[in-house]
Design a protein around this motif. Sequence first.
Motif, PDB file in Angstrom:
ATOM      1  N   ASP A   1      44.594  16.489  12.251  1.00 31.49           N
ATOM      2  CA  ASP A   1      43.828  17.560  12.885  1.00 31.49           C
ATOM      3  C   ASP A   1      42.588  17.008  13.587  1.00 31.49           C
ATOM      4  O   ASP A   1      42.221  17.464  14.676  1.00 31.49           O
ATOM      5  CB  ASP A   1      43.405  18.593  11.835  1.00 31.49           C
ATOM      6  N   VAL A   2      41.938  16.026  12.963  1.00 31.85           N
ATOM      7  CA  VAL A   2      40.770  15.394  13.595  1.00 31.85           C
ATOM      8  C   VAL A   2      41.196  14.663  14.860  1.00 31.85           C
ATOM      9  O   VAL A   2      40.552  14.765  15.917  1.00 31.85           O
ATOM     10  CB  VAL A   2      40.079  14.416  12.620  1.00 31.85           C
ATOM     11  N   LEU A   3      42.273  13.915  14.767  1.00 30.18           N
ATOM     12  CA  LEU A   3      42.758  13.154  15.925  1.00 30.18           C
ATOM     13  C   LEU A   3      43.210  14.084  17.045  1.00 30.18           C
ATOM     14  O   LEU A   3      43.033  13.775  18.233  1.00 30.18           O
ATOM     15  CB  LEU A   3      43.912  12.245  15.494  1.00 30.18           C
ATOM     16  N   GLU A   4      43.776  15.218  16.700  1.00 34.42           N
ATOM     17  CA  GLU A   4      44.180  16.203  17.701  1.00 34.42           C
ATOM     18  C   GLU A   4      42.963  16.703  18.483  1.00 34.42           C
ATOM     19  O   GLU A   4      43.008  16.823  19.722  1.00 34.42           O
ATOM     20  CB  GLU A   4      44.892  17.366  17.010  1.00 34.42           C
ATOM     21  N   LEU A   5      41.873  16.976  17.769  1.00 28.00           N
ATOM     22  CA  LEU A   5      40.656  17.448  18.438  1.00 28.00           C
ATOM     23  C   LEU A   5      40.072  16.381  19.356  1.00 28.00           C
ATOM     24  O   LEU A   5      39.687  16.672  20.495  1.00 28.00           O
ATOM     25  CB  LEU A   5      39.616  17.853  17.389  1.00 28.00           C
ATOM     26  N   VAL A   6      40.002  15.153  18.874  1.00 26.15           N
ATOM     27  CA  VAL A   6      39.348  14.083  19.638  1.00 26.15           C
ATOM     28  C   VAL A   6      40.169  13.694  20.867  1.00 26.15           C
ATOM     29  O   VAL A   6      39.616  13.444  21.948  1.00 26.15           O
ATOM     30  CB  VAL A   6      39.104  12.857  18.737  1.00 26.15           C
ATOM     31  N   THR A   7      41.484  13.629  20.715  1.00 21.78           N
ATOM     32  CA  THR A   7      42.316  13.144  21.817  1.00 21.78           C
ATOM     33  C   THR A   7      42.617  14.210  22.866  1.00 21.78           C
ATOM     34  O   THR A   7      43.064  13.870  23.961  1.00 21.78           O
ATOM     35  CB  THR A   7      43.661  12.612  21.275  1.00 21.78           C
ATOM     36  N   ARG A   8      42.370  15.475  22.550  1.00 20.22           N
ATOM     37  CA  ARG A   8      42.747  16.546  23.477  1.00 20.22           C
ATOM     38  C   ARG A   8      42.125  16.373  24.864  1.00 20.22           C
ATOM     39  O   ARG A   8      42.833  16.429  25.879  1.00 20.22           O
ATOM     40  CB  ARG A   8      42.401  17.905  22.887  1.00 20.22           C
ATOM     41  N   PRO A   9      40.794  16.157  24.985  1.00 27.07           N
ATOM     42  CA  PRO A   9      40.237  15.968  26.341  1.00 27.07           C
ATOM     43  C   PRO A   9      40.729  14.694  27.014  1.00 27.07           C
ATOM     44  O   PRO A   9      40.883  14.656  28.241  1.00 27.07           O
ATOM     45  CB  PRO A   9      38.724  15.914  26.097  1.00 27.07           C
ATOM     46  N   LEU A  10      41.004  13.655  26.216  1.00 32.55           N
ATOM     47  CA  LEU A  10      41.507  12.416  26.799  1.00 32.55           C
ATOM     48  C   LEU A  10      42.934  12.593  27.303  1.00 32.55           C
ATOM     49  O   LEU A  10      43.282  12.100  28.389  1.00 32.55           O
ATOM     50  CB  LEU A  10      41.458  11.296  25.756  1.00 32.55           C
ATOM     51  N   ARG A  11      43.743  13.303  26.528  1.00 30.09           N
ATOM     52  CA  ARG A  11      45.117  13.569  26.961  1.00 30.09           C
ATOM     53  C   ARG A  11      45.149  14.486  28.172  1.00 30.09           C
ATOM     54  O   ARG A  11      45.991  14.340  29.065  1.00 30.09           O
ATOM     55  CB  ARG A  11      45.915  14.183  25.804  1.00 30.09           C
ATOM     56  N   ARG A  12      44.225  15.432  28.206  1.00 32.66           N
ATOM     57  CA  ARG A  12      44.157  16.343  29.349  1.00 32.66           C
ATOM     58  C   ARG A  12      43.816  15.574  30.622  1.00 32.66           C
ATOM     59  O   ARG A  12      44.425  15.791  31.678  1.00 32.66           O
ATOM     60  CB  ARG A  12      43.115  17.421  29.084  1.00 32.66           C
ATOM     61  N   LYS A  13      42.874  14.648  30.523  1.00 29.98           N
ATOM     62  CA  LYS A  13      42.484  13.861  31.693  1.00 29.98           C
ATOM     63  C   LYS A  13      43.621  12.949  32.138  1.00 29.98           C
ATOM     64  O   LYS A  13      43.890  12.809  33.334  1.00 29.98           O
ATOM     65  CB  LYS A  13      41.239  13.030  31.376  1.00 29.98           C
ATOM     66  N   ASP A  14      44.300  12.327  31.165  1.00 28.87           N
ATOM     67  CA  ASP A  14      45.434  11.468  31.509  1.00 28.87           C
ATOM     68  C   ASP A  14      46.547  12.271  32.172  1.00 28.87           C
ATOM     69  O   ASP A  14      47.215  11.800  33.097  1.00 28.87           O
ATOM     70  CB  ASP A  14      45.972  10.781  30.254  1.00 28.87           C
TER      71      ASP A  14
END
Length: 458
Positions: free
Chosen positions: A429-442
């Motif tokens: 759940d923590v990793l989902e929150l942190v990576t969401r903006p990075l995945r969105r940008k990618d």
Amino acid sequence: MKTSETLAFECETGNYHTFCPISCVAWLYQKIEDSFFLVVGTKTCGYFLQNALGVTIFAEPRYAMAELEEGDISAKLNDQRELERICLQIKNDRNPCVIFWIGTCTTEIIKMDLEGIAPILEKRLGIPIVVARANGLDYAFTQGEDTVLAAMAHRCPEYKHYAEQESIEHATLVKNSSNSKDISQKKVLTKSNLVLFGSLPSSVASQLNLELKRQSVPVSGWLPSQRYNELPHLGKGVYVCGVNPFLSRTATTLMRRRKCQLVGAPFPIGPDGTRAWIEKICSIFNIKAEGLEERENQIWKKNKDYIQILGGKSVFFMGDNLLEVSIARFLIRCGMTVYEIGIPYMDKRYQSAELSFLQHTCEKMKKPSPRIVEKPDNYSQVQRMHELKPHLAITGMAHANPLEARNIDTKWSVEFTFAQIHGSSNARDVLELVTRPLRRKDGFTSNSRSLSKQTLGN
């Protein structure tokens, strides 16, 4: 950035740019099921609660506003009489087992004597009234919970757990005596209890209880408990351990006022933090922890897809909820570089184990030690971000849009407060929150490239 082994601490002169601490009502009224929270403040406090909690009046939540009017501020109205009227209405309508009075900035400014009024009304109404000052003048976002738990610690029953055990001499007398009633029994203090403090969802608390149960470690109770009459027994011989890094006032109260022994451990955020937390508790009870390394490795392997996204990325914490050090340590373990950890308030004594674990994690991952800035100045932080150019900034909601406009991806720190981030099983759940903006940008980048190729092909 510092490349030395020691952590660098700085203190700037910034204000508390954080969420209001009265927002602790959002999760505490759900945790303490037989409670009622009365926030004593102005219309602004009411608007904030209504918007932040997102609960309509038709849902009949177990919290309310005692709205201060001009007559209250100018001392034309009697505070005790007004609060008695409101609490009597709460008693008749909701019949709670305890009422919490939450002080705000306004009650601090006009010097309202909540602590003096509460015992009088408690005696008249026959309902415990606990006073907690969660004003934004003195406290940051999550410290609202800290003040409530510190106040509750004074209401916990005294720990007097003795086991009746006969000595060898008494056993001999019993064997030779026909009247066992004359035999006095010797009382010996049993093994110390463990009380965990910090408000977590019931499912997460059960997970941590299960983790400790696997190691044969007893958990005698939680502060806060789900029901007011189930508060844990506190006193000399009781070990207490926190699950959140913003509970320094509660820890101090438990040690100084209730004479408990604090277990100084890293906090159970991420599989690495959870393992270190359990190992420290086990060491206090002289128990050898088993199977933790294998379980931690399984969690890391399970979340390999998210960890690959974070590898080689950098992050900048502006500071909001006092969870920054623990989350930064976890992200460093995931392969990120943390440029700066801004934090509104830092109690180095209470977070000493977490700080040592942060330093150890930096050395293990061969990452530079982050700069830790208490009460950071936001203007200076923005300038530093322009120079460092981090991939991600974890910040309060007020600064998110301006940073996005400057091409810096952001994540609201408030989301980590309300998400389930404790324990090994919640690492995803923590990793989902942190990576969401990075995945969105990618995703945007890959879509742009594909559109460009299609345009060139046409």
